[in-house]
Design a protein around this motif. Sequence first.
Motif, PDB file in Angstrom:
ATOM      1  N   ALA A   1       0.899  -1.244  -0.096  1.00  0.00           N
ATOM      2  CA  ALA A   1      -0.021   0.141  -0.045  1.00  0.00           C
ATOM      3  C   ALA A   1       0.893   1.103  -0.027  1.00  0.00           C
ATOM      4  O   ALA A   1       0.116   2.326  -0.097  1.00  0.00           O
ATOM      5  CB  ALA A   1      -0.944   0.046   1.155  1.00  0.00           C
ATOM      6  N   TRP A   2       2.164   1.052  -0.055  1.00  0.00           N
ATOM      7  CA  TRP A   2       2.769   2.407   0.224  1.00  0.00           C
ATOM      8  C   TRP A   2       3.405   2.720  -1.175  1.00  0.00           C
ATOM      9  O   TRP A   2       3.404   4.030  -1.384  1.00  0.00           O
ATOM     10  CB  TRP A   2       4.446   1.903   0.677  1.00  0.00           C
ATOM     11  N   GLU A   3       3.047   1.903  -2.179  1.00  0.00           N
ATOM     12  CA  GLU A   3       3.501   2.588  -3.515  1.00  0.00           C
ATOM     13  C   GLU A   3       2.438   2.331  -4.567  1.00  0.00           C
ATOM     14  O   GLU A   3       1.463   1.204  -4.240  1.00  0.00           O
ATOM     15  CB  GLU A   3       4.684   2.022  -4.265  1.00  0.00           C
ATOM     16  N   PRO A   4       2.287   2.965  -5.809  1.00  0.00           N
ATOM     17  CA  PRO A   4       1.266   2.606  -6.866  1.00  0.00           C
ATOM     18  C   PRO A   4       1.266   1.042  -7.259  1.00  0.00           C
ATOM     19  O   PRO A   4       2.533   0.593  -7.115  1.00  0.00           O
ATOM     20  CB  PRO A   4       1.347   3.522  -7.818  1.00  0.00           C
ATOM     21  N   LEU A   5       0.195   0.744  -7.987  1.00  0.00           N
ATOM     22  CA  LEU A   5       0.577  -0.470  -8.467  1.00  0.00           C
ATOM     23  C   LEU A   5       1.561  -0.715  -9.343  1.00  0.00           C
ATOM     24  O   LEU A   5       1.761   0.162 -10.196  1.00  0.00           O
ATOM     25  CB  LEU A   5      -0.848  -0.911  -9.148  1.00  0.00           C
ATOM     26  N   LYS A   6       2.397  -1.680  -9.473  1.00  0.00           N
ATOM     27  CA  LYS A   6       3.693  -2.069 -10.083  1.00  0.00           C
ATOM     28  C   LYS A   6       3.168  -2.978 -11.359  1.00  0.00           C
ATOM     29  O   LYS A   6       2.775  -4.060 -10.733  1.00  0.00           O
ATOM     30  CB  LYS A   6       4.821  -2.275  -9.449  1.00  0.00           C
ATOM     31  N   LYS A   7       3.548  -2.921 -12.602  1.00  0.00           N
ATOM     32  CA  LYS A   7       3.609  -4.169 -13.430  1.00  0.00           C
ATOM     33  C   LYS A   7       4.753  -4.792 -13.417  1.00  0.00           C
ATOM     34  O   LYS A   7       6.000  -4.244 -13.264  1.00  0.00           O
ATOM     35  CB  LYS A   7       3.095  -3.609 -14.559  1.00  0.00           C
ATOM     36  N   SER A   8       4.557  -6.055 -13.657  1.00  0.00           N
ATOM     37  CA  SER A   8       5.916  -6.956 -14.000  1.00  0.00           C
ATOM     38  C   SER A   8       5.823  -7.945 -15.019  1.00  0.00           C
ATOM     39  O   SER A   8       4.614  -8.383 -15.326  1.00  0.00           O
ATOM     40  CB  SER A   8       6.160  -7.626 -12.697  1.00  0.00           C
ATOM     41  N   LEU A   9       6.819  -8.110 -15.832  1.00  0.00           N
ATOM     42  CA  LEU A   9       6.800  -9.265 -16.784  1.00  0.00           C
ATOM     43  C   LEU A   9       6.679 -10.608 -16.259  1.00  0.00           C
ATOM     44  O   LEU A   9       6.169 -11.468 -16.972  1.00  0.00           O
ATOM     45  CB  LEU A   9       8.176  -8.899 -17.674  1.00  0.00           C
ATOM     46  N   ASN A  10       7.096 -10.778 -15.083  1.00  0.00           N
ATOM     47  CA  ASN A  10       6.955 -12.025 -14.328  1.00  0.00           C
ATOM     48  C   ASN A  10       5.603 -12.228 -13.853  1.00  0.00           C
ATOM     49  O   ASN A  10       5.111 -11.454 -12.854  1.00  0.00           O
ATOM     50  CB  ASN A  10       7.915 -12.240 -13.211  1.00  0.00           C
ATOM     51  N   ILE A  11       4.625 -13.039 -14.474  1.00  0.00           N
ATOM     52  CA  ILE A  11       3.126 -13.208 -13.959  1.00  0.00           C
ATOM     53  C   ILE A  11       3.116 -13.547 -12.928  1.00  0.00           C
ATOM     54  O   ILE A  11       2.098 -13.718 -12.142  1.00  0.00           O
ATOM     55  CB  ILE A  11       2.501 -14.016 -14.834  1.00  0.00           C
ATOM     56  N   PHE A  12       4.239 -14.222 -12.009  1.00  0.00           N
ATOM     57  CA  PHE A  12       4.183 -15.175 -11.232  1.00  0.00           C
ATOM     58  C   PHE A  12       4.748 -14.230  -9.757  1.00  0.00           C
ATOM     59  O   PHE A  12       4.631 -14.792  -8.626  1.00  0.00           O
ATOM     60  CB  PHE A  12       5.173 -16.208 -10.949  1.00  0.00           C
ATOM     61  N   TRP A  13       5.039 -12.830  -9.993  1.00  0.00           N
ATOM     62  CA  TRP A  13       5.725 -11.963  -9.123  1.00  0.00           C
ATOM     63  C   TRP A  13       4.420 -11.314  -8.553  1.00  0.00           C
ATOM     64  O   TRP A  13       3.658 -10.567  -9.118  1.00  0.00           O
ATOM     65  CB  TRP A  13       6.402 -10.884  -9.715  1.00  0.00           C
ATOM     66  N   ASP A  14       4.293 -11.649  -7.210  1.00  0.00           N
ATOM     67  CA  ASP A  14       2.912 -11.037  -6.503  1.00  0.00           C
ATOM     68  C   ASP A  14       3.320 -10.196  -5.254  1.00  0.00           C
ATOM     69  O   ASP A  14       2.374  -9.871  -4.517  1.00  0.00           O
ATOM     70  CB  ASP A  14       1.999 -12.171  -5.961  1.00  0.00           C
ATOM     71  N   ASP A  15       4.476  -9.629  -5.272  1.00  0.00           N
ATOM     72  CA  ASP A  15       4.728  -8.643  -4.173  1.00  0.00           C
ATOM     73  C   ASP A  15       4.573  -7.284  -4.402  1.00  0.00           C
ATOM     74  O   ASP A  15       4.189  -6.390  -3.479  1.00  0.00           O
ATOM     75  CB  ASP A  15       6.525  -8.448  -4.156  1.00  0.00           C
ATOM     76  N   ALA A  16       3.884  -6.967  -5.650  1.00  0.00           N
ATOM     77  CA  ALA A  16       3.169  -5.616  -5.702  1.00  0.00           C
ATOM     78  C   ALA A  16       1.961  -5.873  -6.523  1.00  0.00           C
ATOM     79  O   ALA A  16       1.864  -5.029  -7.610  1.00  0.00           O
ATOM     80  CB  ALA A  16       4.209  -4.775  -6.699  1.00  0.00           C
ATOM     81  N   ILE A  17       0.908  -6.304  -5.655  1.00  0.00           N
ATOM     82  CA  ILE A  17      -0.368  -6.563  -6.398  1.00  0.00           C
ATOM     83  C   ILE A  17      -1.389  -5.359  -6.165  1.00  0.00           C
ATOM     84  O   ILE A  17      -2.609  -5.374  -6.440  1.00  0.00           O
ATOM     85  CB  ILE A  17      -1.066  -7.877  -6.110  1.00  0.00           C
ATOM     86  N   GLY A  18      -1.063  -4.384  -5.362  1.00  0.00           N
ATOM     87  CA  GLY A  18      -1.826  -3.171  -5.020  1.00  0.00           C
ATOM     88  C   GLY A  18      -2.492  -3.565  -3.589  1.00  0.00           C
ATOM     89  O   GLY A  18      -2.547  -4.779  -3.383  1.00  0.00           O
ATOM     90  N   ILE A  19      -3.304  -2.663  -3.294  1.00  0.00           N
ATOM     91  CA  ILE A  19      -4.161  -2.974  -1.946  1.00  0.00           C
ATOM     92  C   ILE A  19      -5.157  -3.844  -2.426  1.00  0.00           C
ATOM     93  O   ILE A  19      -5.910  -4.031  -3.277  1.00  0.00           O
ATOM     94  CB  ILE A  19      -4.623  -1.443  -1.776  1.00  0.00           C
ATOM     95  N   SER A  20      -5.408  -5.098  -1.508  1.00  0.00           N
ATOM     96  CA  SER A  20      -6.286  -6.005  -1.390  1.00  0.00           C
ATOM     97  C   SER A  20      -6.820  -6.430  -0.247  1.00  0.00           C
ATOM     98  O   SER A  20      -6.298  -5.906   0.827  1.00  0.00           O
ATOM     99  CB  SER A  20      -5.505  -7.017  -2.343  1.00  0.00           C
ATOM    100  N   PRO A  21      -7.879  -7.231  -0.011  1.00  0.00           N
ATOM    101  CA  PRO A  21      -8.101  -7.765   1.154  1.00  0.00           C
ATOM    102  C   PRO A  21      -6.950  -8.464   2.252  1.00  0.00           C
ATOM    103  O   PRO A  21      -6.897  -8.149   3.339  1.00  0.00           O
ATOM    104  CB  PRO A  21      -9.119  -8.683   1.006  1.00  0.00           C
ATOM    105  N   GLU A  22      -5.755  -8.861   1.626  1.00  0.00           N
ATOM    106  CA  GLU A  22      -4.792  -9.215   2.314  1.00  0.00           C
ATOM    107  C   GLU A  22      -3.973  -8.050   2.911  1.00  0.00           C
ATOM    108  O   GLU A  22      -3.416  -8.292   3.952  1.00  0.00           O
ATOM    109  CB  GLU A  22      -3.831 -10.020   1.372  1.00  0.00           C
ATOM    110  N   SER A  23      -4.275  -6.917   2.560  1.00  0.00           N
ATOM    111  CA  SER A  23      -3.531  -5.769   2.965  1.00  0.00           C
ATOM    112  C   SER A  23      -4.101  -5.669   4.478  1.00  0.00           C
ATOM    113  O   SER A  23      -3.527  -4.977   5.141  1.00  0.00           O
ATOM    114  CB  SER A  23      -3.869  -4.422   2.111  1.00  0.00           C
ATOM    115  N   ASP A  24      -5.477  -5.730   4.485  1.00  0.00           N
ATOM    116  CA  ASP A  24      -6.192  -5.737   5.853  1.00  0.00           C
ATOM    117  C   ASP A  24      -5.676  -6.753   6.855  1.00  0.00           C
ATOM    118  O   ASP A  24      -5.511  -6.076   7.995  1.00  0.00           O
ATOM    119  CB  ASP A  24      -7.750  -5.977   5.674  1.00  0.00           C
ATOM    120  N   ALA A  25      -5.070  -7.766   6.442  1.00  0.00           N
ATOM    121  CA  ALA A  25      -4.605  -8.749   7.298  1.00  0.00           C
ATOM    122  C   ALA A  25      -3.254  -8.143   7.820  1.00  0.00           C
ATOM    123  O   ALA A  25      -2.899  -8.284   9.013  1.00  0.00           O
ATOM    124  CB  ALA A  25      -4.122 -10.036   6.585  1.00  0.00           C
TER     125      ALA A  25
END
Length: 466
Positions: free
Chosen positions: A349-373
């Motif tokens: 949540a600190w930075e805007p959504l980032k895109k990556s060529l690696n579709i398996f990279w999930d470190d920057a998926i943007g704010i989601s329900p997991e952010s509440d955890a």
Amino acid sequence: MRVPCCSVCHSRYDEEERAPLLLHCGHGFCKACLSRMFSASADTSICCPRCRHPTVVGNSVQALRKNFPILSLLASSPSSPSFDYDFTDDDEGDGGGGDGEEDNEDDYFGSSGRCRRSGFSSHPSVSGCCSASGSRAASTSAIDLGSHHDLKLLRRLGEGRRVGYEVWSALLSKGSSFSSGQNGRTCRHQVAVKRVAITEDMDVVWLQSRLESLRQTSMWCRNVCTFHGAKRMDGYLCLVMDKFNSSIQSEMQQNKGRLTLEQILRYGADIARGVAELHAAGIVCMNLKPSNLLLDASCRAVVSDYGLPAILKRPTCRKARSVPEDCPSSLHSCMDCTMLSPHYTAPEAWEPLKKSLNIFWDDAIGISPESDAWSFGCTLVEMCTGSVPWAGLSAEEIYRAVVKARKLPPQYASIVGVGIPRELWKMIGDCLQFKPSKRPTFHAMLAIFLRHLQEVPRSPPASPDK
């Protein structure tokens, strides 16, 4: 002259269903409210909504002593429709300005530190035409802002992190032509109002549509603070919601910063249940922290401020609104636009959504329900230790620790040795995982809280003489 009314349901006392009864601590409430509290109690006692002193009731509230001075006053009082009822709980006398000592920026209800435990309610203060028939209060019904035209701000409770954001205690009522309801009672509701200044770059129509969608989506969720909608008034957008006068933060402050294991488990279960239902409705809270976790009259935790940071974020941070909502660019949320508290904000949540060529990279998926955890994990760290996560660090230092170094809050290590079950300690650590996909769901956390609550022995109620 003002007729005394029950400070919980704000209904006028009578000699039958609303008969005034006294608890052992000396505080009095109507029989209907005490009956509801007793039916919800796990034992034969009732905790006073004002001072939390327990009163052993027995089998029925009928055994409680009646408040005969009030009954005598009622017998000598007229019952005409023009009679004035005291529903405001002394808020009007506080004036409309702040006292120069503002509370936490997102604390909607004046509950940080200076919480007044007396008279807080689990639902909007309802009287007159909006009251349910008989002894049932309108605890689950929303207030219709279309028919309630008059909004009177009573007292400023705090300011937001951004200029133009204020939180007020307010009184919501119908217009003069609709002022009297059933039995001539005045229809008035004590509410909390978040007032947002309307600026030139705001799309007010878009804001109101999103807020109305939030209201409709969340109206059936339990363990959440009811959001009644938004009104445009005097150059401000006023967000109307239930008013509470206590929070987990104020409870911690009154207990020298600490909570008991039973409180941690009980509040944790309430929060997990509320957030799980919000997630099921498609709402991400984004702002879980002790000051936004409020306590109702039964001392149950409810979630507030859910979904609002994403709607009220800075207009300059919003991308083209013509982009479909399922497109990644529409998920843009960052610290600059949402103004979240850095102590409880997830790495993504600190930075805007980032895109990556690696579709398996999930470190920057943007704010989601997991952010509440993650936010809930930081909140649990504070509930267990009494210390704010990352206390003493600036926002930039927290950013480097959370996002760059991928560190856990240093306070997390202090949880060990304070009587917290190992499974709960591990669950908190899982909430603070850097990768969102590795964090537990709120349904899983609810099961853990409930399982350990069954193992906690309930302490017997204290003697009234102590």
